[in-house]
Design a protein around this motif. Structure first.
Motif, mmCIF file in Angstrom:
data_model
loop_
_atom_site.group_PDB
_atom_site.id
_atom_site.type_symbol
_atom_site.label_atom_id
_atom_site.label_comp_id
_atom_site.label_asym_id
_atom_site.label_seq_id
_atom_site.Cartn_x
_atom_site.Cartn_y
_atom_site.Cartn_z
ATOM 1 N N LEU A 158 0.827 -1.202 0.000
ATOM 2 C CA LEU A 158 0.000 0.000 0.000
ATOM 3 C C LEU A 158 0.866 1.258 0.000
ATOM 4 N N LYS A 159 1.960 1.216 0.737
ATOM 5 C CA LYS A 159 2.863 2.363 0.776
ATOM 6 C C LYS A 159 3.423 2.651 -0.612
ATOM 7 N N GLU A 160 3.813 1.600 -1.329
ATOM 8 C CA GLU A 160 4.341 1.793 -2.688
ATOM 9 C C GLU A 160 3.270 2.367 -3.613
ATOM 10 N N VAL A 161 2.075 1.803 -3.567
ATOM 11 C CA VAL A 161 1.005 2.219 -4.475
ATOM 12 C C VAL A 161 0.586 3.653 -4.212
ATOM 13 N N PHE A 180 0.161 9.411 -5.679
ATOM 14 C CA PHE A 180 0.202 10.831 -5.352
ATOM 15 C C PHE A 180 1.423 11.535 -5.939
ATOM 16 N N THR A 181 2.502 10.801 -6.173
ATOM 17 C CA THR A 181 3.642 11.407 -6.876
ATOM 18 C C THR A 181 3.248 11.762 -8.295
ATOM 19 N N ARG A 182 2.545 10.823 -8.954
ATOM 20 C CA ARG A 182 2.065 11.101 -10.319
ATOM 21 C C ARG A 182 1.094 12.277 -10.330
ATOM 22 N N ALA A 183 0.238 12.348 -9.317
ATOM 23 C CA ALA A 183 -0.724 13.459 -9.248
ATOM 24 C C ALA A 183 0.010 14.793 -9.175
ATOM 25 N N LEU A 238 2.682 19.853 -14.590
ATOM 26 C CA LEU A 238 2.787 19.898 -16.050
ATOM 27 C C LEU A 238 1.563 20.560 -16.675
ATOM 28 N N ILE A 239 0.387 20.326 -16.104
ATOM 29 C CA ILE A 239 -0.835 20.947 -16.617
ATOM 30 C C ILE A 239 -0.776 22.455 -16.418
ATOM 31 N N GLN A 240 -0.294 22.898 -15.263
ATOM 32 C CA GLN A 240 -0.194 24.334 -14.987
ATOM 33 C C GLN A 240 0.747 25.032 -15.948
ATOM 34 N N THR A 241 1.797 24.348 -16.377
ATOM 35 C CA THR A 241 2.771 24.952 -17.298
ATOM 36 C C THR A 241 2.417 24.693 -18.758
ATOM 37 N N ALA A 297 -3.575 13.336 -18.959
ATOM 38 C CA ALA A 297 -3.228 12.999 -17.574
ATOM 39 C C ALA A 297 -4.113 11.886 -17.042
ATOM 40 N N LYS A 298 -3.559 11.058 -16.167
ATOM 41 C CA LYS A 298 -4.292 9.917 -15.616
ATOM 42 C C LYS A 298 -4.490 9.994 -14.111
ATOM 43 N N PHE A 299 -3.703 10.844 -13.439
ATOM 44 C CA PHE A 299 -3.760 10.865 -11.975
ATOM 45 C C PHE A 299 -3.932 12.267 -11.395
ATOM 46 N N TYR A 300 -4.191 13.268 -12.247
ATOM 47 C CA TYR A 300 -4.187 14.647 -11.748
ATOM 48 C C TYR A 300 -5.387 14.939 -10.841
ATOM 49 N N GLN A 301 -6.508 14.235 -11.041
ATOM 50 C CA GLN A 301 -7.675 14.470 -10.192
ATOM 51 C C GLN A 301 -7.434 13.895 -8.802
#
Length: 619
Positions: A445-448, A453-456, A462-465, A473-477
């Protein structure tokens, strides 16, 4: 100049008028044969106005107008302004910008057919819109069965292909003509694309004639292999036509349009009848307050056909504003390049067609209402959950994480998302555990959660820039609530990660399987939700869905591992060929059903290796 002063100077000419509220926002757009008469009618005594017009005039602070040369020009301008400004008191199709289309890339030497949601002027042909993504993909699957067009994204041009280029598997199973390897010329390939366009236009009779002509022509030239391929294609098309329901003794092309209404929600059903046969249907939600069927269908015709790829010669309607009919007929005839008739039948076969469409519209509207009711129940469950857990905000987006493995082997995790209390399968994500050996749910669970959240964080930056779009994007929400399958230990591992990565503000709870207890950080006693509460049922559904999704992925990997082990036993199958086979045939069943030719067509394989695999799997 005040509205009263403007009324005195209104011209007796055709044009478009716009009402604005006190903030200057456009709240209504209309067209008129005579601006003078039409706009003045809005300023009559309130008792003589309809409820909708009274509501409009209570908010209208000012108006303006645009004079046009004729009523048809006014109609076109009105349509454009409604689409641009989306006025509050106009009727309009719901979410029309997001409907999917089928795009035929005619600008390419060897065109492709694929789904898109953007219509641009690039030389392509667009068929649609389709209100259901499922319907457009079903149509695309049917086209792939009937026509061997390419699905790859290679940039192909006449004279560039090489006969040495090896065709992919689709060529060997009859699903592609392989223009990439010079197997077919540009003209022959584009002839097939023209047949696809005939099919999508609903001109199947013309398609049958064209396929028959090409088949006979190939036979006369002694090109028997090509003739046989066209014969099979012709038989497949005829089989599809046999399954289509005959709705009319007339062979004309026509659309049949009817609606069902409930309060301020209307659903328009449109039947596509080509050559007397029903080839498809579509439905549209139309938003607008307190409008009559006549007003809704008139507005629908103006908005739908301005972007329709094909306009038939006759459109049957349940209702239609008789004053608007001549101008709309002239307008649509100009777009079509031939006469278009708008007909409101009162008896006979045409009336039966309209009644059938209306019956289907009512059933579809009932489904929509049930869907909305279900969404309302989901939102209520989210609100109840917020109260039970003491959350500051209602968790409209909830993410649940679960781990699945067999004694630590093929360990995977699932991330299931519910939005407004309902599953959102398009948001589900799955993870293969990379850093943990053995059955260790805490570390997994710690890895996942670290990866999630790192991807988020990365994607949001990247979206802001402007370096990444939200569609890519797949994890920004971010979730409003995180649920993990487990107790205090699992929750502790998750909270540690969220704090380290700067997401401690998102509430998280552990849900124990056996007693349905919720564990919260900083609370010694678990939370027990009432057994009959909607909040508990929501969490159970969420947890069960996460478990199902994780177990399914785990089984897929386990099956793939077993298949990989089987392939290791076959002489002549090394790592490269094994990977290629697993990519082409993900399951043992698919590989076992494959012919020697299909196996040999896999990159890196030859006939001897294919025969070895075939004999091994077939015993």
């Amino acid at each position: 100049m005040t509205p009263e002063e403007k009324l005195q100077h209104l011209p007796d000419k055709p044009g478009v008028y716009l009402f604005r509220d006190t903030a200057g926002e456009i709240i209504y757009v209309g067209k008129a044969v005579s601006l003078k008469n039409r706009v003045r009618s809005y300023y009559q005594s309130g008792s003589r106005l309809s409820p909708k017009v009274r509501a409009l005039m209570n908010r209208a602070a000012d108006f303006e107008y645009i004079v046009t040369d004729n009523e048809v020009e006014a109609l076109i301008l009105e349509s454009n302004l409604i689409k641009e400004h989306r006025p509050r008191y106009n009727i309009y199709l719901k979410d029309d910008k997001s409907y999917p289309y089928l795009r035929v890339t005619l600008g390419e030497d060897f065109p492709r057919v694929h789904v898109t949601r953007r219509v641009v002027k690039d030389g392509s042909r667009y068929f649609g819109p389709y209100t259901s993504a499922g319907a457009v993909h079903e149509t695309l699957d049917l086209l792939r069965r009937l026509f061997p067009f390419r699905t790859c994204k290679q940039k192909l041009a006449e004279g560039v292909m090489s006969a040495r280029h090896r065709p992919c598997l689709n060529f060997h199973i009859g699903r592609c003509l392989a223009p990439c390897s010079g197997q077919v010329g540009r003209e022959e390939y584009r002839a097939m694309i023209r047949e696809i366009c005939l099919f999508l236009e609903g001109r199947q009779d013309d398609l049958v004639k064209e396929l028959t002509r090409r088949m006979n022509e190939a036979a006369d030239k002694l090109e028997f292999e090509r003739a046989a391929r066209l014969r099979d294609q012709l038989q497949a098309v005829r089989q599809v036509l046999e399954n289509q329901k005959v709705l009319s003794t007339s062979k004309e092309d026509r659309d049949v349009v009817a609606l069902a209404q409930n309060h301020d929600l209307s659903l328009v059903m449109i039947f596509f009848v080509r050559g007397g046969k029903l080839i498809g249907r579509d439905q549209f939600l139309v938003l607008g307050a307190e409008n009559t069927p006549e007003e809704v269908l008139t507005a629908f015709v103006k908005q739908y056909y301005v972007r329709a790829d094909f306009i038939p010669g006759e459109i049957l309607l349940a209702e239609m504003d008789p004053q608007e009919r001549p101008a709309i007929e002239e307008w649509l005839s100009g777009i079509r390049g031939a006469r278009v008739r708008l007909v409101v039948p009162r008896r006979g076969e045409k009336k039966q067609l309209v009644d059938l469409a209306a019956k289907n519209a009512l059933l579809a509207l009932q489904e929509v209402e049930q869907e909305q009711k279900s969404r309302g129940q989901g939102r209520d469950a989210c609100a109840e959950l917020a109260r039970e857990l003491g959350l500051e905000n209602i968790p409209y987006r909830i993410e649940c994480f679960d781990i699945s493995n067999t004694q630590g082997e093929e360990s995977v995790a699932s991330m299931v998302v519910f939005e407004e209390g309902r599953p959102a399968p398009g948001q589900y994500r799955r993870f293969k555990i990379r850093t943990v050996s053995g059955p260790n749910d805490f570390a997994s669970l710690k890895e996942v959660l670290t990866r999630r959240f790192t991807r988020a964080r990365e994607e949001r930056e990247l979206i802001q820039t402007g370096q990444l779009s939200t569609r890519q994007a797949k994890f920004y929400q971010l979730p409003n609530l995180v649920i993990v399958d487990g107790g205090k230990g699992q929750l502790s591992a998750v909270r540690k990660v969220m704090k380290e990565l700067g997401f401690a503000h998102i509430p998280a709870f552990g849900l124990a399987k056996e007693e349905e207890l919720l564990f919260a950080e900083g609370r010694s006693e678990p939370i027990r939700l009432p057994r009959d509460s909607r909040a508990l049922h929501l969490l159970q559904h969420l947890r069960d869905e996460a478990h199902r999704f994780a177990v399914t992925y785990h089984r897929q990997l386990r099956t793939r591992r077993n298949l990989k082990s089987l392939l290791d036993e076959i002489e002549g199958i090394g790592p490269v060929r094994r990977r290629a086979l697993l990519k082409a045939f993900p399951s043992l069943e698919e590989m076992a059903r494959a012919t020697v030719e299909e196996l040999a067509a896999v990159p890196g394989m030859n006939r001897a290796a294919a025969l070895a695999v075939y004999r091994f799997l077939r015993g």
